[in-house]
Design a protein around this motif. Structure first.
Motif, PDB file in Angstrom:
ATOM      1  N   UNK A  76      -1.490   9.756  -9.670  1.00 14.17           N
ATOM      2  CA  UNK A  76      -2.894   9.384  -9.854  1.00 14.17           C
ATOM      3  C   UNK A  76      -3.043   7.873  -9.938  1.00 14.17           C
ATOM      4  N   UNK A  77      -3.825   7.326  -9.016  1.00 15.25           N
ATOM      5  CA  UNK A  77      -4.225   5.926  -9.078  1.00 15.25           C
ATOM      6  C   UNK A  77      -5.444   5.762  -8.191  1.00 15.25           C
ATOM      7  N   UNK A  78      -5.843   4.522  -7.984  1.00 16.52           N
ATOM      8  CA  UNK A  78      -7.084   4.252  -7.252  1.00 16.52           C
ATOM      9  C   UNK A  78      -6.790   3.237  -6.147  1.00 16.52           C
ATOM     10  N   UNK A  79      -6.480   3.748  -4.948  1.00 14.80           N
ATOM     11  CA  UNK A  79      -6.117   2.886  -3.827  1.00 14.80           C
ATOM     12  C   UNK A  79      -7.189   1.818  -3.594  1.00 14.80           C
ATOM     13  N   UNK A  80      -8.446   2.233  -3.515  1.00 17.13           N
ATOM     14  CA  UNK A  80      -9.522   1.270  -3.256  1.00 17.13           C
ATOM     15  C   UNK A  80      -9.642   0.261  -4.393  1.00 17.13           C
ATOM     16  N   UNK A  81      -9.487   0.729  -5.621  1.00 21.89           N
ATOM     17  CA  UNK A  81      -9.580  -0.157  -6.770  1.00 21.89           C
ATOM     18  C   UNK A  81      -8.469  -1.182  -6.827  1.00 21.89           C
TER      19      UNK A  81
ATOM     20  N   UNK B 280     -10.502  -2.255   4.820  1.00 22.30           N
ATOM     21  CA  UNK B 280      -9.663  -2.604   5.958  1.00 22.30           C
ATOM     22  C   UNK B 280      -9.024  -3.974   5.825  1.00 22.30           C
ATOM     23  N   UNK B 281      -9.752  -4.904   5.193  1.00 23.84           N
ATOM     24  CA  UNK B 281      -9.219  -6.250   4.994  1.00 23.84           C
ATOM     25  C   UNK B 281      -8.031  -6.255   4.033  1.00 23.84           C
ATOM     26  N   UNK B 282      -8.024  -5.295   3.097  1.00 27.76           N
ATOM     27  CA  UNK B 282      -7.068  -5.328   1.997  1.00 27.76           C
ATOM     28  C   UNK B 282      -5.962  -4.274   2.115  1.00 27.76           C
ATOM     29  N   UNK B 283      -6.106  -3.350   3.058  1.00 25.73           N
ATOM     30  CA  UNK B 283      -5.231  -2.169   3.085  1.00 25.73           C
ATOM     31  C   UNK B 283      -3.752  -2.506   3.196  1.00 25.73           C
TER      32      UNK B 283
ATOM     33  N   UNK C 224      -1.040  -1.451   0.302  1.00 22.74           N
ATOM     34  CA  UNK C 224       0.101  -0.575   0.592  1.00 22.74           C
ATOM     35  C   UNK C 224       1.428  -1.259   0.290  1.00 22.74           C
ATOM     36  N   UNK C 225       1.511  -2.552   0.534  1.00 23.23           N
ATOM     37  CA  UNK C 225       2.734  -3.276   0.194  1.00 23.23           C
ATOM     38  C   UNK C 225       2.971  -3.277  -1.308  1.00 23.23           C
ATOM     39  N   UNK C 226       1.877  -3.334  -2.089  1.00 26.56           N
ATOM     40  CA  UNK C 226       2.012  -3.273  -3.547  1.00 26.56           C
ATOM     41  C   UNK C 226       2.616  -1.939  -3.963  1.00 26.56           C
ATOM     42  N   UNK C 227       2.076  -0.849  -3.434  1.00 27.06           N
ATOM     43  CA  UNK C 227       2.654   0.470  -3.722  1.00 27.06           C
ATOM     44  C   UNK C 227       4.112   0.540  -3.261  1.00 27.06           C
ATOM     45  N   UNK C 228       4.344   0.179  -2.006  1.00 26.16           N
ATOM     46  CA  UNK C 228       5.684   0.341  -1.429  1.00 26.16           C
ATOM     47  C   UNK C 228       6.718  -0.535  -2.123  1.00 26.16           C
ATOM     48  N   UNK C 229       6.283  -1.671  -2.675  1.00 24.16           N
ATOM     49  CA  UNK C 229       7.232  -2.531  -3.385  1.00 24.16           C
ATOM     50  C   UNK C 229       7.775  -1.857  -4.633  1.00 24.16           C
ATOM     51  N   UNK C 230       7.105  -0.799  -5.076  1.00 27.52           N
ATOM     52  CA  UNK C 230       7.571  -0.029  -6.230  1.00 27.52           C
ATOM     53  C   UNK C 230       8.187   1.309  -5.797  1.00 27.52           C
ATOM     54  N   UNK C 231       8.531   1.433  -4.520  1.00 29.85           N
ATOM     55  CA  UNK C 231       9.219   2.631  -4.044  1.00 29.85           C
ATOM     56  C   UNK C 231       8.315   3.807  -3.770  1.00 29.85           C
ATOM     57  N   UNK C 232       7.007   3.593  -3.723  1.00 31.69           N
ATOM     58  CA  UNK C 232       6.044   4.688  -3.570  1.00 31.69           C
ATOM     59  C   UNK C 232       5.779   4.940  -2.093  1.00 31.69           C
ATOM     60  N   UNK C 233       5.920   6.206  -1.677  1.00 31.68           N
ATOM     61  CA  UNK C 233       5.674   6.600  -0.288  1.00 31.68           C
ATOM     62  C   UNK C 233       4.460   7.511  -0.145  1.00 31.68           C
TER      63      UNK C 233
ATOM     64  N   UNK D 157     -11.883   5.269   8.727  1.00 28.41           N
ATOM     65  CA  UNK D 157     -11.721   4.152   9.668  1.00 28.41           C
ATOM     66  C   UNK D 157     -10.313   3.586   9.616  1.00 28.41           C
ATOM     67  N   UNK D 158      -9.749   3.470   8.412  1.00 16.87           N
ATOM     68  CA  UNK D 158      -8.368   3.007   8.284  1.00 16.87           C
ATOM     69  C   UNK D 158      -7.418   3.921   9.044  1.00 16.87           C
ATOM     70  N   UNK D 159      -7.590   5.215   8.839  1.00 15.28           N
ATOM     71  CA  UNK D 159      -6.696   6.178   9.482  1.00 15.28           C
ATOM     72  C   UNK D 159      -6.868   6.158  11.002  1.00 15.28           C
TER      73      UNK D 159
END
Length: 551
Positions: free
Chosen positions: A61-66, A202-205, A209-218, A235-237
């Protein structure tokens, strides 16, 4: 992660992003040669030189957009007083001048750490920023403070009435203080067209994602998709801008049927028969808010909060318990509809009275439902800060999963002691209770509330130590195996994706993280084991066989 002692020398992936083999190095090499012999591409062999390969972590549980807040807003974490809040906002403004018509956003202030001991108000912001529209968010995400210019911008004055479930702060003259609490009060302000951030998802995606992935999150989550954001995620997808899996849960207070209709093939059922990602995106259920946060004294409790010091101005009545956000009748209607549509329900519950309302109403809706596969919906009670032993005991009957915000122990354990008294505060995030009932509990970070660091969450579950070094109920500690199971196997089960993720087994997705040491290295000493976990670093994150982040 298939068993506490399950290790292997080698892992082989195929060209479809799946795990082809796990076992001995010799057999992996033999299989690789066979793959090449039948027309496969060349196989790259990598020696990890002592590093530890394990399943990619799954954010429950987290807030990708946030998470965009962490990139675009003034960070007020650690401010010592009102003056420092003002100074940081002014420094941020100087470094990031606002465009015409812009709004200054800040986040992460914590009144529990301020010398004044209370939330700032519009006058504090007015004195610092004058007529620059400004809004700052409490670290809990359940309180915002607006200055006078922003109130004028969104058309709020003393005649405004708080919506049901929301709070408008007022002073002794009944004027708005700029304090707004809980989702029904906050969202209309933050979603106002003049207040919305200029940078799009879209500007921040990529950075998010790099923030998540830097902590091993897939696999990660947008745990309360706000009105208008479903379209941005699609739109991102469609633009193939997602490189890790994202599941969205549109939040209550909008036409949820219309949202699911609008996202088309990205709508993916809450049961295993309908779960699929398209371009790494799916919409998997709905999000309810049942109460607020305990550190902001908004969680709904069965017993009252400790009284505030007489020196602290407060409008709290004697015996203040907090309050719920939705009525029993409204919640039941939402839950009946969710079960009918086959939506997983994620319900924010911090206080034990909030846990009671959700558990009671979901149980009634579950038994009334005739849906044939309702057992697979696996509703989630999110946060569980003060969920009681007897409430954990009743979850299994409706296949409910507790997702525990265990990092609270460190970040707000000291604040909980002040707000709740030591006895109640000591058993926040009662993970071992969930373990005792064999519940597939998960951990989350609620990012951007705290960084998306699930390794740190595991450490918190193993130690239960506050920032000030206070030890909370040690009987609720768990070991490393159970802690890492919460962010791999149990988390996949929460999503209904245990067949494709969470363990290193042939046929599953090659969602992997490489750490600089073994998370489960044998140690008879729990303190030593916890210290080892605290020191872990992510070296690389791999999604479906493709590296998406490296240290």
């Amino acid at each position: 992660m298939s068993a506490p002692d399950a290790t292997a020398e080698a892992l082989l992936t195929d060209d479809r992003g799946h795990i082809a083999f796990v076992g001995s190095l010799a057999e992996a090499r033999d299989r690789a040669e066979s793959m090449i012999a039948v027309g496969g591409r060349g196989v790259q062999e990598r020696d990890l030189a002592g590093a530890c390969l394990m399943p990619g972590f799954i954010d429950s549980h987290s807030h990708f957009a946030g998470m965009g807040q962490r990139l675009t807003d003034a960070d007020l974490a650690g401010c010592a007083d009102f003056d420092e809040i003002a100074a940081r906002l002014k420094a941020f403004l100087a470094a990031h001048p606002l465009p015409a018509g812009g709004v200054l956003h800040g986040f992460n202030y914590d009144h529990n750490e301020l010398a004044e001991g209370v939330h700032p108000d519009r006058r504090v912001l007015d004195a610092a920023l004058g007529d620059i529209p400004t809004v700052i968010a409490h670290v809990s995400g359940h309180v915002i403070i607006c200055n006078t210019a922003l109130l004028k911008l969104v058309g709020l004055n003393r005649d405004a009435e708080a919506p049901e479930g929301g709070v408008y702060g007022r002073d002794e003259n009944d004027d708005l203080t700029g304090y707004f609490a809980e989702t029904p009060a906050i969202m209309p302000i933050l979603m106002h067209s003049a207040v919305m951030p200029r940078q799009t998802l879209g500007d921040l995606a990529e950075a998010i994602q790099n923030d998540y992935a830097s902590h091993g999150i897939t696999t990660c989550q947008d745990g309360a998709t706000a009105p208008g954001y479903a379209e941005q995620f699609v739109k991102l997808a469609e633009a193939h801008q997602l490189k890790i899996d994202v599941t969205c849960y549109p939040m209550m207070g909008q036409d949820l049927d219309a949202v699911f209709e609008s996202v088309g093939s990205y709508a993916s059922g809450g049961t295993s028969e309908g779960i699929q990602y398209l371009n790494h995106l799916r919409f998997g259920g709905v999000k309810l808010f049942v109460d607020g946060s305990p550190q902001a004294r908004g969680a709904w409790l069965s017993e009252p909060y400790m009284p505030l010091p007489t020196s602290v101005h407060s409008n709290e009545p004697a015996g203040y318990h907090g309050a719920g956000i939705v009525s029993d009748e409204a919640m039941r209607a939402i839950l009946d509809h969710a079960l009918e549509r086959g939506w997983k329900v994620m319900a924010h519950c911090n206080g034990d009275q909030a846990s009671e309302q959700f558990l009671t109403q979901y149980t009634a809706a579950y038994h009334a439902s005739s849906r044939h596969n309702k057992i697979e919906l696996r509703p989630v009670m999110v946060h569980c800060q003060l969920t009681r032993h007897d409430q954990y005991a009743r979850m299994a009957a409706v296949h409910m999963i507790p997702s525990i915000f265990v990092s609270h122990c460190w970040f707000w354990g000291d604040a909980h002691i002040k707000n709740l008294g030591f006895a109640r505060a000591s058993r926040i995030s009662a993970v071992h209770d969930a373990l005792d009932y064999n519940l597939p509990f998960t951990f989350h970070t609620d990012s951007p509330i705290v960084p998306p660091d699930l390794i740190f969450a595991a450490w918190c579950a193993m130690t239960r130590i506050t920032k000030q070094g206070v030890e909370l109920d040690p009987a609720q500690r768990i070991g490393a195996w159970d802690a890492f199971r919460a962010i791999t196997r149990n988390a996949a089960y929460q999503y209904g994706e245990e067949a494709s993720k969470s363990t290193l087994e042939a046929g599953k997705l090659a969602d992997l993280t490489i750490l600089d040491a073994d998370t489960l290295a044998a140690s008879a000493d729990s303190t030593e084991a916890a210290a080892r976990v605290r020191a872990l670093n992510v070296l690389e994150t791999i999604k479906e066989g493709t590296t998406v982040w490296t240290a």
